[in-house]
Scaffold this motif. Structure first.
Motif, PDB file in Angstrom:
ATOM      1  N   LYS A   1      43.505  44.643  24.674  1.00 51.08           N
ATOM      2  CA  LYS A   1      44.429  44.701  25.809  1.00 51.08           C
ATOM      3  C   LYS A   1      43.661  44.577  27.111  1.00 51.08           C
ATOM      4  N   ALA A   2      44.314  43.960  28.086  1.00 52.12           N
ATOM      5  CA  ALA A   2      43.695  43.771  29.389  1.00 52.12           C
ATOM      6  C   ALA A   2      44.761  43.893  30.465  1.00 52.12           C
ATOM      7  N   ARG A   3      44.294  44.144  31.671  1.00 49.71           N
ATOM      8  CA  ARG A   3      45.198  44.227  32.819  1.00 49.71           C
ATOM      9  C   ARG A   3      44.573  43.463  33.978  1.00 49.71           C
TER      10      ARG A   3
ATOM     11  N   VAL B   1      44.894  40.015  24.314  1.00 52.28           N
ATOM     12  CA  VAL B   1      43.963  38.915  24.050  1.00 52.28           C
ATOM     13  C   VAL B   1      43.537  38.975  22.593  1.00 52.28           C
ATOM     14  N   ALA B   2      43.578  37.828  21.919  1.00 52.69           N
ATOM     15  CA  ALA B   2      43.118  37.756  20.528  1.00 52.69           C
ATOM     16  C   ALA B   2      41.594  37.755  20.493  1.00 52.69           C
TER      17      ALA B   2
ATOM     18  N   LYS C   1      34.547  41.031  24.191  1.00 51.26           N
ATOM     19  CA  LYS C   1      34.996  41.512  25.501  1.00 51.26           C
ATOM     20  C   LYS C   1      34.554  40.587  26.630  1.00 51.26           C
ATOM     21  N   ALA C   2      33.324  40.106  26.581  1.00 52.43           N
ATOM     22  CA  ALA C   2      32.809  39.227  27.636  1.00 52.43           C
ATOM     23  C   ALA C   2      33.581  37.907  27.667  1.00 52.43           C
ATOM     24  N   LYS C   3      33.852  37.359  26.500  1.00 49.17           N
ATOM     25  CA  LYS C   3      34.600  36.102  26.416  1.00 49.17           C
ATOM     26  C   LYS C   3      36.030  36.289  26.932  1.00 49.17           C
ATOM     27  N   ALA C   4      36.643  37.424  26.593  1.00 51.52           N
ATOM     28  CA  ALA C   4      37.994  37.715  27.056  1.00 51.52           C
ATOM     29  C   ALA C   4      38.013  37.845  28.572  1.00 51.52           C
TER      30      ALA C   4
ATOM     31  N   VAL D   1      39.370  44.869  31.104  1.00 49.99           N
ATOM     32  CA  VAL D   1      39.551  44.739  29.655  1.00 49.99           C
ATOM     33  C   VAL D   1      39.572  46.170  29.127  1.00 49.99           C
ATOM     34  N   LEU D   2      40.727  46.574  28.569  1.00 50.62           N
ATOM     35  CA  LEU D   2      40.953  47.954  28.209  1.00 50.62           C
ATOM     36  C   LEU D   2      40.507  48.283  26.791  1.00 50.62           C
TER      37      LEU D   2
END
Length: 80
Positions: A2-4, A46-47, A51-54, A78-79
């Protein structure tokens, strides 16, 4: 994952919607409001597990679509 992404107007940019909200709050009797700036929040799933790529993909999405970078700032979180 999950991200915000939080998008806000840059300092110095007029915010008529924020001013309208400020006036409405005051007319409703909400005390202590000095000023209001409005913004947008995007909660994104995000699939994948990188984390860095997302974060890179989300920054690209914000730059290209979610924020008008001429007048807005954004923050990517990025949560997990």
């Amino acid at each position: 994952m999950k991200a915000r992404i939080t998008v806000t107007l840059k300092n110095g940019i007029l915010d008529p919607q924020g001013k309208a909200i400020e006036g409405a709050l005051k007319s409703l009797g909400v005390d202590g409001i000095a000023s209001v700036r409005q913004g947008k929040v995007f909660d994104i799933e995000v699939a994948g597990a990188d984390k860095a790529k997302a974060e890179t993909a989300l920054k690209e999405a914000a730059d290209k679509l979610l924020a008008n970078t001429v007048i807005e700032n954004y923050r990517v979180e990025v949560l997990g």
